[in-house]
Each structure stands twice: as structure tokens, then as C-alpha cells.
Design an enzyme around this catalytic site. Structure first.
Site, PDB file in Angstrom:
ATOM      1  CG  HIS A  48     -10.270  -2.025 -28.547  1.00 21.81           C
ATOM      2  ND1 HIS A  48      -9.896  -2.137 -30.159  1.00 21.81           N
ATOM      3  CD2 HIS A  48      -9.546  -0.845 -28.295  1.00 21.81           C
ATOM      4  CE1 HIS A  48      -9.194  -1.105 -30.406  1.00 21.81           C
ATOM      5  NE2 HIS A  48      -8.919  -0.234 -29.306  1.00 21.81           N
ATOM      6  CG  ASP A  92     -12.754  -0.686 -31.716  1.00 23.91           C
ATOM      7  OD1 ASP A  92     -12.938  -2.071 -31.777  1.00 23.91           O
ATOM      8  OD2 ASP A  92     -11.699  -0.283 -32.357  1.00 23.91           O
TER       9      ASP A  92
HETATM   10  C1  GAR Z   1      -5.380  -8.741 -28.715  1.00 28.79           C
HETATM   11  O1  GAR Z   1      -4.444  -7.891 -27.771  1.00 28.79           O
HETATM   12  C2  GAR Z   1      -6.555  -8.024 -28.972  1.00 28.79           C
HETATM   13  O2  GAR Z   1      -6.958  -7.262 -28.016  1.00 28.79           O
HETATM   14  C3  GAR Z   1      -6.156  -7.335 -30.267  1.00 28.79           C
HETATM   15  O3  GAR Z   1      -5.435  -7.874 -30.914  1.00 28.79           O
HETATM   16  C4  GAR Z   1      -4.560  -8.832 -30.154  1.00 28.79           C
HETATM   17  C5  GAR Z   1      -4.804 -10.108 -30.523  1.00 28.79           C
HETATM   18  O4  GAR Z   1      -3.678 -11.263 -30.025  1.00 28.79           O
HETATM   19  N1  GAR Z   1      -7.479  -6.837 -31.055  1.00 28.79           N
HETATM   20  C6  GAR Z   1      -7.619  -5.654 -31.463  1.00 28.79           C
HETATM   21  O5  GAR Z   1      -6.851  -4.863 -31.530  1.00 28.79           O
HETATM   22  C7  GAR Z   1      -9.000  -5.537 -32.295  1.00 28.79           C
HETATM   23  N2  GAR Z   1      -8.903  -4.100 -32.610  1.00 28.79           N
HETATM   24  P1  GAR Z   1      -3.703 -12.564 -30.268  1.00 28.79           P
HETATM   25  O6  GAR Z   1      -3.788 -13.000 -31.460  1.00 28.79           O
HETATM   26  O7  GAR Z   1      -2.582 -13.246 -29.544  1.00 28.79           O
HETATM   27  O8  GAR Z   1      -5.123 -12.857 -29.296  1.00 28.79           O
END
Ligand code: GAR
Length: 195
Positions: A110, A151
Site C-alpha cells: 500500500h 488494507d
Molecule cells: C503502487 O504504488 C501500489 O502501492 C499501489 O498502486 C501502485 C501500482 O503501481 N497500490 C494501491 O494503491 C493499493 N491500494 P504499479 O502498477 O506501477 O506497480
């Protein structure tokens, strides 16, 4: 002769969007003899993570809500082929039927310091904008086990980073992504190998 007594641990990565974390994790374990990423699973047929999986020669599956929540075949695939499930930017709530079969074996990242800025709708830019709006002095990443609520599972690891006065949601996202790339694969490895 020394016989190593371990079984290769197999990971499936769930991602809904870009998948830069998924790619980073796949690359990190590409030479490992102990941990193998066997598939990328996504609910979004436009997700960039599909392109990344193809380029990295990792098999991928696209699924819809009823397969995810109800299909016996989908669940059996996971039970048969996968030891750990990694959520890397995956936006759906994991149904109880999957959680029950993978106790303490589903790990999420997260992009904030939970319990702050968690819950339904708190993903990506929404999280970083809320951090800016609330004039937080720091934010960070939380890696945690997954339970039936968004979460709220037990926290495994957190790392913080400073938020400066001139930061925007984009610059905060960039800082948080850097932390994710640096720590997520290592934390996954230490959980799986019980280090
Ligand atoms: C990441 O920053 C992850 O922590 C977040 O989405 C992004 C995905 O980036 N996750 C959430 O917000 C879950 N609640 P990515 O697709 O480039 O890995």
C-alpha cells in the site's frame, strides 16, 4: 552429498494497472532457485502489466468478477499452481474463499503509512493527493498480509519518506514508487524464506 531440502515456492502477482512493481518483482526473482513468479493475473484487459508479462515471458491470465469471486476453476488454479499471492497495485477486494485457502500467504503493498490513507477507494493518486491535502510531513509504504478488509491485515514492513512543501501528488508517487522498488521484492523474499 548435500541434498537441499526445499521446494520451489511459486508466486502469482495480481495487478490492475501499470505493473511496474510486478515487473520489478519478476526481474528480482528471475535468477532465483527458491522463488519463481509463475503468472501475472489481472482484472483489466487494458492493463500495461499484460505487456510487461509478455515481454518478460511470464504467463498471464485476465479474469472477470465472477471468475474471481465464484469460479472453482480459478480457485483450483491458484491452489494447484501457487504458494503465495502478491498484490502489486491490485484494486479488488480479495474474496474470503481465496483468503481461506491462502492464510498469511497473500501480501499487499500500500502506498502510504497504514492505518492512514487506507480503505476502499484509496489507491494510487487518491492516496498521494490526500497526503498532500492534509499537509503530511511524511508518507511511505506499507507491506501487509491481506484479510477480508481493505488494507487491514497484519503489517509486515513499513518505510517512510519525507514530504516536502513543494511536493505534488506526482512527486510523492515517484518517491513512494522508489521505496516500493527497493523494498518490496526483498520483503517478499524474507517472508517466503522465513528469514
Ligand atoms: C503502487 O504504488 C501500489 O502501492 C499501489 O498502486 C501502485 C501500482 O503501481 N497500490 C494501491 O494503491 C493499493 N491500494 P504499479 O502498477 O506501477 O506497480
Amino acid at each position: 552429498m548435500i541434498v537441499k531440502n526445499y521446494k520451489l515456492k511459486k508466486i502469482a502477482i495480481f495487478a490492475s494497472g501499470s505493473g511496474s512493481n510486478a515487473e520489478n518483482i519478476i526481474r528480482y526473482f528471475s535468477d532465483s532457485t527458491e522463488i519463481k513468479v509463475v503468472s501475472v493475473l489481472t482484472n483489466n484487459h487494458n492493463a500495461k502489466v499484460i505487456e510487461r508479462a509478455k515481454n518478460l515471458n511470464i504467463s498471464y491470465k485476465i479474469f472477470n468478477k465472477s471468475e474471481f469471486n465464484e469460479s472453482v476453476e480459478f480457485l483450483n488454479y491458484l491452489i494447484k499452481e501457487v504458494d503465495y499471492i502478491i498484490l502489486a497495485g491490485f484494486l479488488w477486494l480479495i474474496p474470503t474463499r481465496i483468503i481461506e485457502k491462502f492464510p498469511q500467504k497473500i501480501i499487499n503493498i500500500h502506498p502510504a503509512l497504514l492505518p492512514k490513507y487506507g480503505g476502499k477507494g484509496m489507491f494510487g493518486t487518491n492516496v498521494h493527493q490526500a497526503v498532500i491535502d492534509n499537509k503530511e510531513k511524511e508518507t511511505g509504504i506499507t507491506i501487509h498480509y491481506v484479510n477480508e478488509h481493505y488494507d487491514e491485515g497484519t503489517i509486515i514492513f513499513q518505510k517512510s519518506v519525507k514530504v516536502e512543501l513543494n511536493d505534488t501528488s506526482e512527486t510523492v508517487a515517484e518517491k513512494v514508487h522508489q521505496l516500493e522498488y527497493e523494498y518490496f521484492p526483498e520483503v517478499i523474499e524474507s517472508v517466503i524464506l522465513k528469514k
